[in-house]
Each structure stands twice: as structure tokens, then as C-alpha cells.
Design a protein around this motif. Sequence first.
Motif, PDB file in Angstrom:
ATOM      1  N   VAL A  74       0.898  -1.226   0.132  1.00 16.59           N
ATOM      2  CA  VAL A  74      -0.033  -0.097  -0.045  1.00 16.59           C
ATOM      3  C   VAL A  74       0.898   1.268   0.094  1.00 16.59           C
ATOM      4  N   SER A  75       0.531   2.223  -0.690  1.00 19.97           N
ATOM      5  CA  SER A  75       1.293   3.705  -0.533  1.00 19.97           C
ATOM      6  C   SER A  75       0.308   4.648   0.188  1.00 19.97           C
ATOM      7  N   VAL A  76       0.976   5.157   1.067  1.00 25.72           N
ATOM      8  CA  VAL A  76       0.180   6.088   1.925  1.00 25.72           C
ATOM      9  C   VAL A  76       0.946   7.327   1.755  1.00 25.72           C
ATOM     10  N   THR A  77       0.069   8.498   1.391  1.00 21.81           N
ATOM     11  CA  THR A  77       0.682   9.877   1.522  1.00 21.81           C
ATOM     12  C   THR A  77       0.011  10.803   2.705  1.00 21.81           C
ATOM     13  N   THR A  78       0.682  11.769   3.051  1.00 26.33           N
ATOM     14  CA  THR A  78       0.124  12.747   4.038  1.00 26.33           C
ATOM     15  C   THR A  78       0.509  13.936   3.458  1.00 26.33           C
ATOM     16  N   THR A  79      -0.306  14.809   3.051  1.00 26.89           N
ATOM     17  CA  THR A  79      -0.131  16.411   2.303  1.00 26.89           C
ATOM     18  C   THR A  79      -0.899  17.252   3.133  1.00 26.89           C
ATOM     19  N   ARG A  80      -0.560  18.379   2.945  1.00 29.82           N
ATOM     20  CA  ARG A  80      -1.229  19.667   3.557  1.00 29.82           C
ATOM     21  C   ARG A  80      -1.057  20.853   2.660  1.00 29.82           C
ATOM     22  N   GLY A  81      -2.167  21.046   2.076  1.00 34.68           N
ATOM     23  CA  GLY A  81      -2.340  22.347   0.811  1.00 34.68           C
ATOM     24  C   GLY A  81      -1.722  21.559  -0.416  1.00 34.68           C
ATOM     25  N   GLY A  82      -1.907  20.339  -0.652  1.00 37.89           N
ATOM     26  CA  GLY A  82      -1.317  19.757  -1.789  1.00 37.89           C
ATOM     27  C   GLY A  82       0.248  19.346  -1.771  1.00 37.89           C
ATOM     28  N   ARG A  83       0.837  19.797  -0.622  1.00 39.09           N
ATOM     29  CA  ARG A  83       2.098  19.460  -0.597  1.00 39.09           C
ATOM     30  C   ARG A  83       2.566  18.288   0.449  1.00 39.09           C
ATOM     31  N   ALA A  84       3.351  17.577   0.287  1.00 36.10           N
ATOM     32  CA  ALA A  84       3.821  16.298   0.909  1.00 36.10           C
ATOM     33  C   ALA A  84       4.510  16.614   2.395  1.00 36.10           C
ATOM     34  N   TYR A  85       3.984  16.163   3.288  1.00 38.46           N
ATOM     35  CA  TYR A  85       4.484  16.340   4.577  1.00 38.46           C
ATOM     36  C   TYR A  85       6.061  16.378   4.478  1.00 38.46           C
ATOM     37  N   SER A  86       6.947  17.385   5.087  1.00 35.71           N
ATOM     38  CA  SER A  86       8.247  17.293   4.868  1.00 35.71           C
ATOM     39  C   SER A  86       8.960  17.654   6.004  1.00 35.71           C
ATOM     40  N   GLY A  87       8.192  18.002   7.180  1.00 34.56           N
ATOM     41  CA  GLY A  87       9.076  18.204   8.577  1.00 34.56           C
ATOM     42  C   GLY A  87       8.408  19.070   9.507  1.00 34.56           C
ATOM     43  N   ALA A  88       9.122  20.056  10.163  1.00 38.07           N
ATOM     44  CA  ALA A  88       8.497  20.908  11.302  1.00 38.07           C
ATOM     45  C   ALA A  88       7.467  21.797  10.427  1.00 38.07           C
ATOM     46  N   GLN A  89       6.477  22.060  11.138  1.00 35.74           N
ATOM     47  CA  GLN A  89       5.266  23.144  10.845  1.00 35.74           C
ATOM     48  C   GLN A  89       5.549  24.240  11.868  1.00 35.74           C
ATOM     49  N   SER A  90       4.806  25.299  11.590  1.00 37.06           N
ATOM     50  CA  SER A  90       4.685  26.263  12.366  1.00 37.06           C
ATOM     51  C   SER A  90       3.432  26.308  13.344  1.00 37.06           C
ATOM     52  N   SER A  91       3.408  27.029  14.280  1.00 37.28           N
ATOM     53  CA  SER A  91       2.289  27.143  15.460  1.00 37.28           C
ATOM     54  C   SER A  91       0.954  27.493  14.591  1.00 37.28           C
ATOM     55  N   THR A  92      -0.166  27.102  15.076  1.00 37.49           N
ATOM     56  CA  THR A  92      -1.453  27.286  14.460  1.00 37.49           C
ATOM     57  C   THR A  92      -2.182  28.478  15.096  1.00 37.49           C
ATOM     58  N   LYS A  93      -1.658  28.798  16.353  1.00 38.35           N
ATOM     59  CA  LYS A  93      -2.286  29.573  17.153  1.00 38.35           C
ATOM     60  C   LYS A  93      -3.767  29.549  17.389  1.00 38.35           C
ATOM     61  N   GLY A  94      -4.373  28.466  17.403  1.00 36.36           N
ATOM     62  CA  GLY A  94      -5.551  28.204  17.497  1.00 36.36           C
ATOM     63  C   GLY A  94      -6.589  27.709  16.466  1.00 36.36           C
ATOM     64  N   GLN A  95      -5.879  27.998  15.010  1.00 36.10           N
ATOM     65  CA  GLN A  95      -6.498  27.621  14.107  1.00 36.10           C
ATOM     66  C   GLN A  95      -5.916  26.093  13.388  1.00 36.10           C
ATOM     67  N   ALA A  96      -6.777  25.428  12.973  1.00 33.43           N
ATOM     68  CA  ALA A  96      -6.288  23.868  12.760  1.00 33.43           C
ATOM     69  C   ALA A  96      -5.453  23.872  11.274  1.00 33.43           C
ATOM     70  N   HIS A  97      -4.637  22.973  11.192  1.00 34.17           N
ATOM     71  CA  HIS A  97      -3.939  22.781  10.059  1.00 34.17           C
ATOM     72  C   HIS A  97      -4.890  21.362   9.664  1.00 34.17           C
ATOM     73  N   ARG A  98      -5.055  21.208   8.311  1.00 36.90           N
ATOM     74  CA  ARG A  98      -5.954  20.085   7.748  1.00 36.90           C
ATOM     75  C   ARG A  98      -4.579  19.215   7.184  1.00 36.90           C
ATOM     76  N   TRP A  99      -4.698  18.174   7.563  1.00 34.83           N
ATOM     77  CA  TRP A  99      -3.566  17.040   6.995  1.00 34.83           C
ATOM     78  C   TRP A  99      -4.498  15.936   6.216  1.00 34.83           C
ATOM     79  N   ASP A 100      -4.158  15.843   4.850  1.00 29.79           N
ATOM     80  CA  ASP A 100      -5.034  14.863   3.990  1.00 29.79           C
ATOM     81  C   ASP A 100      -4.285  13.545   4.050  1.00 29.79           C
ATOM     82  N   VAL A 101      -4.801  12.522   4.164  1.00 27.05           N
ATOM     83  CA  VAL A 101      -4.023  11.111   4.215  1.00 27.05           C
ATOM     84  C   VAL A 101      -4.665  10.428   3.130  1.00 27.05           C
ATOM     85  N   ALA A 102      -4.043   9.824   2.116  1.00 21.73           N
ATOM     86  CA  ALA A 102      -4.486   9.139   0.998  1.00 21.73           C
ATOM     87  C   ALA A 102      -3.760   7.726   1.034  1.00 21.73           C
ATOM     88  N   ALA A 103      -4.646   6.587   0.854  1.00 18.67           N
ATOM     89  CA  ALA A 103      -4.272   5.273   0.797  1.00 18.67           C
ATOM     90  C   ALA A 103      -4.527   4.590  -0.850  1.00 18.67           C
TER      91      ALA A 103
END
Length: 169
Positions: free
Chosen positions: A115-144
Amino acid sequence: MNKITQVVLATVVLSFGLGSTAVYANQTAGKPGSQTPHKPGKHGCGDKCDGKIDIVLEVPRHCDLDVETPQLTLAQTTGGNWSDAGFFNVSTNAPYRLNINAPNNLRSGQNSVPVSVTTTRGGRAYSGAQSSTKGQAHRWDVAATVAGSAIAAADAGTYRGTYNVEVRF
């Protein structure tokens, strides 16, 4: 003898008076009831009298991880592959990293399919550290996705795997 008595009495009165004055002076210079004289602090005494008080507030790190799609059920797509997608949201008050453990294979007893599983945010693959969201959610998409050729070669059964995500500071 009268003069000797007067001299002795004057000496006692004078000694007692000076002694009590010294004790009284020491008590008023320090804290009430203290026997020690005032000692200058870090800033000393004199014509410059100032100081500071540091005010500190520590806000602890906080994280909310909401898995909005608790299960992906792969179904055949028009391209012949089998796939499904879902997402999770992360809300933090500090920069973070995702610790992702995605399966490489789905298993049914002794059988498995890749199985191939990808994790993306805003169309870009996850690549490391993320900034603070200051109360707003970052949406992460997972596709298998499982290739159609892997399904054609697989024995019948229910194949499973687990995608784990952890937010790390």
C-alpha cells in the motif's frame, strides 16, 4: 562620699542611656525588632534609588489532534487502483513535527498487499517541522492506494493496516 556616689550614679545613668540609644538605633535601622543595621542592597543607597521586578508568564504547549476520518475503506477507482482518502486536523500554540508511522503493506493473516500512503497539507507532501497554528487547525490529508495489479494477485480476505500520527514539540 556624696560626690563619689554622684559620680557613680552619673556613670551608671550615662552608660544605661547610651546603651539603650544604641539598641534603639539598631532596631530602627533594620526591620522592626531586628538587631542588625540596614545593609545596602544590590542598588545601594544614596541619591539614586530604583529597582525592578521581572514579571514572568509561562504558557505551556498545547495540542489538539482531531482524526476526522477514523477509517479508510479502499474501493476500486476508474484507473484500476484501489484507494480512499481522509484527513485529520492539528491545532497547536507552538511549532511542531508530525511523527507518522504509515503501513507499507496491508495484511490478512499470512497474506499481504503493498500500500502507498501519503500525507499532504495544501497539496504538498509532509516534509518536517510546521509552524504554530495559534488556535486554527492545519488540515492534513491522508490517502492510501493499492495498485490494481496487487489486487489481481491477492488472495481473498480483509486486509488491514494502521496509520499512526503523533504531534511532537
